[in-house]
Every structure is written in structure tokens, then in C-alpha cells.
Design a protein around this motif. Structure first.
Motif, mmCIF file in Angstrom:
data_model
loop_
_atom_site.group_PDB
_atom_site.id
_atom_site.type_symbol
_atom_site.label_atom_id
_atom_site.label_comp_id
_atom_site.label_asym_id
_atom_site.label_seq_id
_atom_site.Cartn_x
_atom_site.Cartn_y
_atom_site.Cartn_z
ATOM 1 N N ALA A 1 29.033 -13.292 19.192
ATOM 2 C CA ALA A 1 30.225 -12.493 18.897
ATOM 3 C C ALA A 1 30.176 -11.141 19.593
ATOM 4 C CB ALA A 1 30.358 -12.312 17.388
ATOM 5 N N ILE A 2 28.985 -10.548 19.727
ATOM 6 C CA ILE A 2 28.860 -9.209 20.317
ATOM 7 C C ILE A 2 28.917 -9.256 21.835
ATOM 8 C CG2 ILE A 2 27.323 -7.229 20.580
ATOM 9 C CD1 ILE A 2 26.260 -7.825 17.764
ATOM 10 N N TYR A 3 28.196 -10.175 22.460
ATOM 11 C CA TYR A 3 28.021 -10.152 23.911
ATOM 12 C C TYR A 3 28.916 -11.153 24.642
ATOM 13 C CZ TYR A 3 24.065 -7.259 22.687
ATOM 14 O OH TYR A 3 23.280 -6.258 22.179
ATOM 15 N N GLY A 4 29.493 -12.101 23.964
ATOM 16 C CA GLY A 4 30.496 -12.956 24.563
ATOM 17 C C GLY A 4 30.017 -13.648 25.821
ATOM 18 N N ASP A 5 30.723 -13.400 26.953
ATOM 19 C CA ASP A 5 30.400 -14.095 28.201
ATOM 20 C C ASP A 5 29.130 -13.568 28.853
ATOM 21 O OD1 ASP A 5 31.285 -11.639 28.900
ATOM 22 O OD2 ASP A 5 32.918 -12.307 30.196
#
Length: 559
Positions: free
Chosen positions: A61-65
Motif C-alpha cells: 500500500a505504501i510503495y505501490g509500483d
């Protein structure tokens, strides 16, 4: 490299490394065999598995891609995070490069350049079953722009962070520290320094570094390419103002020129089509007033379309040929030909002609001057009048009128012979055909020692000019009588003449009015002349003393 099955590629610029995961699995297996990996009860394993799953959801959720999970269903869990270091404005990279010369084959110098984005750090982790209760995650670090010793320092720092909060989830803390404190920890607050490898160094190297062996030149090129890619991506996703229409658009709607200036596509299309339509293709450059950078042909092709781009190509070729001193045009079919000692042969119609008089080639014969050519054409005109129905009569009459006008209002360029007519300004002329300078007054090429005083036209030169209306003859007559006196123009210093008693003089060279009494430029006659200004009509005392007391009409006629 290819990502492992089930893996995903992030957008951080670095692909996941299967080699790094393989090494992590070997570390975990070795520790288990050596007893470093403890055997835990089932309830503790279930608790650790739930904590790992929750941490993975939080990281995703925090770092995504920026997060690449290698295989979501595999146990133990493995993933890679691309960590982008925070860098200040004006951050620079200094690279030590080798430059071999004859006397110093291993000489070194530093190449420094600024970057806005650094290639990310690759943190690859594997969570063992005993994490986070008893054992830290296994990890490797990969950094393109750091050497092995500095990457080892970072690995030891991650170990110390785990030691301070053992038994807790630590991956987020690792990423935060790498993102905010890597550069300051290594002493790179203002910029990083990349040096050539030193074979004499014996510092220990951590086995957990994941680093491809690259030369300094390759590292510099990768950093430059990555910075350009990230700057372009940030430009395309941001909002910008077009400096032509002053409207806001996303970067994807802009045209970016090689000089760095950018304008919206609609304005660039209108700007380009306008110049092509008007024929001013040499002015089709960067619209910024202080730039003037070129617009690439491939970009113009996308802006103009096929039809307008073909016209642009034809006009550019025409302007280029016109600027070449050794190119002449065939008088029959107007095909561009290369000049060879005042002669040329058309490649299309095979007509050989003289480039000076544009007539047939006359080897060994003196080229006709414009005056001689006019006389020849006038003789042909007389023959035409005697022979009715002559087919070329209209063209011949037009050519005679054209040459008369050229002789009357122009002078030939001393370099290429092109007729030049001056509309206004000083005697300094530049021929548009050969792009060379000459003096309009003396008709000689300009040189560093040339001054305007060398070619002042007095009444003797004026009498040699063609004058159908008789105005120059009248001026010469008045000069002999002393009725008018020469006065230099205060603007261009051209010799002008005061006619009679009138002090208001007009300079034909620079088209400026001035006063012969005070030698100043006259803006408005009503303000300059009057009770508080100069007198517009005065008698020159020197001329009055030398003027004959009585002269009859016969004497004037003899003059």
C-alpha cells in the motif's frame, strides 16, 4: 535479465534479480543447517506468518509500483523494493575518468554533472519463518553508483537497525533509513563522487551486496540516461504554461525542442504552418526571442504534415542554393547549376551560359556590360519594328525596360555583378546573392580601412550618373553658380546640399531632415524654425560675396 515466474516489474528502473533471490535462499538454508535458524512451535510460526502477511500488505500500500513481489504464494516470502534517495536541488555527480595521452597514459580527470534523480537502491528481502520474532529478514543491496566498500557500510547499518528493534517488523524502517540517510551517512550531502577502483584496497566486502561490475564510464552513462528518463516522465505528467498562448496543459500536450524550450502542440503547428505558407522558412526556429535554436526536421514533419513538409524542404533547398556564391540559375529552365569561372552548364536542358550576363557561353570573348547589352537589345528592337510579327517582341521589350530600370536605380555588386538598389540608409550594402559587403558610393568591396570619406560623391561623380529628368544637371548648374553649398548629414555624414536660401535639407541616403544652419536633425519644422529657433531662410555670406552681381540668361545657359 528476466524476472522469475510470477514476478512483476516495477517502474523504478531496475528489474528484479533472480540471482539475488537464489543467494538469499542459500543463506537461509545454510543458517538452518548450521542451527542459526531456530525451530519454533506452530503457534509462533502462525503468528510470524500473520505478521509477515500484514507487513507485506502495508508495504504494498505504501510503495505501490516500487515494490516487486516475486511469488505471492511461495514460502518464504521474497520481494524487492526500489528505494529512491532524497537529493537536494543542484545535486551533482563527480566521476573520475581515465584519459590516456602520449606522455601520461593513465592520467585522470573528474567529470561533474548535475542530476535531479538518482538511480534507486535495490533492497531484495527474504522473510524466514522465524521473522520477526527471532530472526531478521535475509537481504541484499544493489547500488549502481556506489563501490563495494560503501555498500558494505550500508549493510552493516541495516544490521544495527535490526539489533535496536529486534522482534519487530523492520523492513519499513530499513527503507525509510535508506531513503533519507544514505547520502549523509556516506558523506555525500552535496554530491556523490565515483572513483576508479583501487586494487590495493583490502577492506572487507559484505557478501550481501548485489552489484554488477561496471566501469566508471558505464556508471556515468547509466546515471545520465536514468536522470533524463525520469525528468521526461515528470515533465509529461506535470502541468506547464505555454509561453505563446499562456494556457496550462499537461506535458504530454507540449512540444519540447532540443534547446530546452517547450510550447503547446497547437501553437507550434500554427507557428510552423505560418512560416511555411509565407515562405519565411529561415525564420522557423525556436519561438523564444532570445534563443533561435533549430527545429529538427523529424519534428517539423509531424507538425506540418506531408504536403507542407514537402514545401518546407523545397524552400529550404532554394534558400540554401541562393546563399551559395557558386550556384547560378539557368536562364531557360531556372535549374540550379554550379558555376565554373563565370560559366555554367544546365544539367536539365544542357544550355551553357555566362553567369554574369546570363547569355550563351562566350569563351574568349569579353562579357557584355549592362550598358552594352542595353544597346544590343535596342538594336534588336529596331529590327523587330521593321519585321512585323516578330514572335519574341513582347519579351524583348520587357527585357529592355528591365535593363533601363536597373541602370537607372541600381549599381552592380563588385563581387558577383548582381544589381543592387538602395531604398534608404547609408552606403554600407550587403549583397543578398553572394552575402558580401561593398560601398554603394564608390562601388568597391568594403575592407577594414574603408571610410565613408573615401567615397563622397561630389558634383563630378553626380554628372556621370544617368538622369532622365535633368534634376542632377540642374544641381550641377546651381553648384557652379554658388546657389547651393554642400553640408554633411548629421545622421549618416552623407554630403547634402542647401538649395538657395533654404536651410531645411533632406538627406536622400538616410531619409532624415536636418538644418544647414545648426547642423541638427529636424523632427518637426514648426518647432525647429521660428522666433526662438533657427531661421529657415538665410543667405550664406560666403556665397553672397562670390556671387556675380549680374548674370543674364545667356550666361546661365552657357554654364
Amino acid at each position: 535479465m528476466e524476472s522469475p515466474p510470477g514476478g512483476s516489474h516495477g517502474q523504478g528502473g531496475v528489474s528484479p534479480s533472480p540471482e539475488a533471490v537464489r543467494r538469499l535462499r542459500e543463506m537461509a538454508l545454510r543458517d538452518r543447517q548450521e542451527g542459526d535458524e531456530p525451530d519454533l512451535p506452530d503457534d509462533q510460526l502462525r503468528s510470524n506468518d500473520q505478521l509477515q502477511e500484514d507487513e507485506m500488505l502495508a508495504l504494498e500500500a505504501i510503495y505501490g509500483d516500487k515494490l516487486d513481489i516475486f511469488d505471492e504464494k511461495s514460502v518464504p516470502r521474497s520481494f524487492q523494493i526500489h528505494v529512491h534517495c532524497e537529493i537536494p536541488d543542484g545535486f551533482s555527480v563527480s566521476a573520475e575518468l581515465l584519459q590516456g595521452v602520449d606522455d601520461y597514459p593513465n592520467s585522470r580527470f573528474f567529470h561533474t554533472f548535475s542530476v535531479e534523480h538518482l538511480a534507486p537502491i535495490s533492497l531484495t528481502c527474504l522473510m524466514p519463518p522465524s521473522y520477526p520474532s527471532h530472526h531478521s529478514p535475509y537481504f541484499t543491496l544493489g547500488v549502481q553508483w556506489l563501490d563495494s566498500v560503501k555498500i558494505s557500510f550500508l549493510c552493516h547499518m541495516l544490521d544495527s537497525i535490526w539489533a535496536q528493534q529486534s522482534g519487530q517488523e523492520v523492513v519499513f524502517e530499513w527503507v525509510q533509513w535508506l531513503q533519507s540517510s544514505t547520502l549523509s551517512h556516506l558523506g555525500f550531502d552535496d554530491g556523490i563522487v565515483i572513483r576508479q577502483p583501487d586494487d590495493s584496497m583490502t577492506d572487507p566486502v559484505d557478501v550481501r551486496l548485489d552489484r554488477e561490475i561496471l566501469s566508471v564510464d558505464d556508471v556515468v552513462q547509466r546515471l545520465i540516461n536514468y536522470n533524463e528518463e525520469q525528468c521526461q516522465e515528470a515533465f509529461l505528467n506535470g502541468l506547464h504554461v505555454c509561453m505563446i498562448c499562456f494556457s496550462d496543459y499537461k506535458g504530454i500536450d507540449f512540444i519540447k525542442l532540443p534547446c530546452g524550450h517547450y510550447f503547446c502542440r497547437n501553437c507550434m503547428e500554427t507557428y510552423s504552418r505560418m512560416h511555411v505558407k509565407e515562405g519565411s522558412v529561415m525564420k522557423l526556429v525556436c519561438p523564444d526571442n532570445k534563443c533561435g535554436g533549430f527545429v529538427p526536421p523529424n519534428l517539423l514533419k509531424s507538425l506540418l504534415g506531408e504536403v507542407d513538409f514537402e514545401r518546407w524542404e523545397r524552400l529550404i533547398l532554394q534558400r540554401t542554393l541562393d546563399s551559395m556564391a557558386d550556384v547560378a540559375y539557368c536562364p531557360r529552365c531556372q535549374t540550379a547549376c554550379l558555376e565554373d569561372e563565370d560559366n555554367a552548364q544546365c544539367s536539365k536542358c544542357l544550355f551553357s551560359f555566362c553567369t554574369r550576363c546570363r547569355d550563351r557561353r562566350h569563351v574568349g570573348e569579353r562579357c557584355l556590360t549592362p550598358e552594352e547589352k542595353l544597346l544590343s537589345l535596342e538594336e534588336r528592337e529596331k529590327v523587330r519594328k521593321l519585321c512585323k510579327g516578330y514572335a519574341g517582341s513582347s519579351n524583348l521589350a520587357d527585357e529592355i525596360r528591365s535593363i533601363k530600370e536597373i541602370l537607372r536605380s541600381s549599381v552592380p555588386c563588385p563581387h558577383c555583378g548582381t544589381a543592387i538598389s538602395r531604398v534608404s540608409g547609408c552606403d554600407h550594402m550587403r549583397c543578398r546573392n553572394c552575402n558580401k559587403s561593398f560601398c554603394y558610393g564608390c562601388r568597391k568591396p568594403l575592407n577594414p580601412t574603408h571610410t565613408s570619406e573615401q567615397c563622397r560623391r561630389d558634383y563630378e561623380k553626380l554628372t556621370e550618373k544617368l538622369d532622365t529628368a535633368g534634376s542632377i544637371k540642374e544641381l550641377v548648374r546651381k553648384l557652379k553658380l554658388g546657389v547651393c553649398k554642400p553640408h554633411p548629414c548629421p545622421s549618416c555624414h552623407q554630403i547634402t546640399y542647401k538649395l538657395g536660401n533654404n536651410n531645411h535639407v533632406f538627406c536622400e541616403a538616410c531619409r532624415v531632415h536636418h538644418c544647414a544652419q545648426c547642423r541638427k536633425v529636424v523632427r518637426k519644422s514648426s518647432e525647429h524654425y521660428g522666433p526662438r529657433g533657427c531661421k529657415q531662410h538665410t543667405v550664406n555670406p560666403d556665397i553672397a560675396k562670390t556671387r556675380p552681381k549680374k548674370k543674364d540668361d545667356s550666361q546661365l545657359a552657357s554654364l
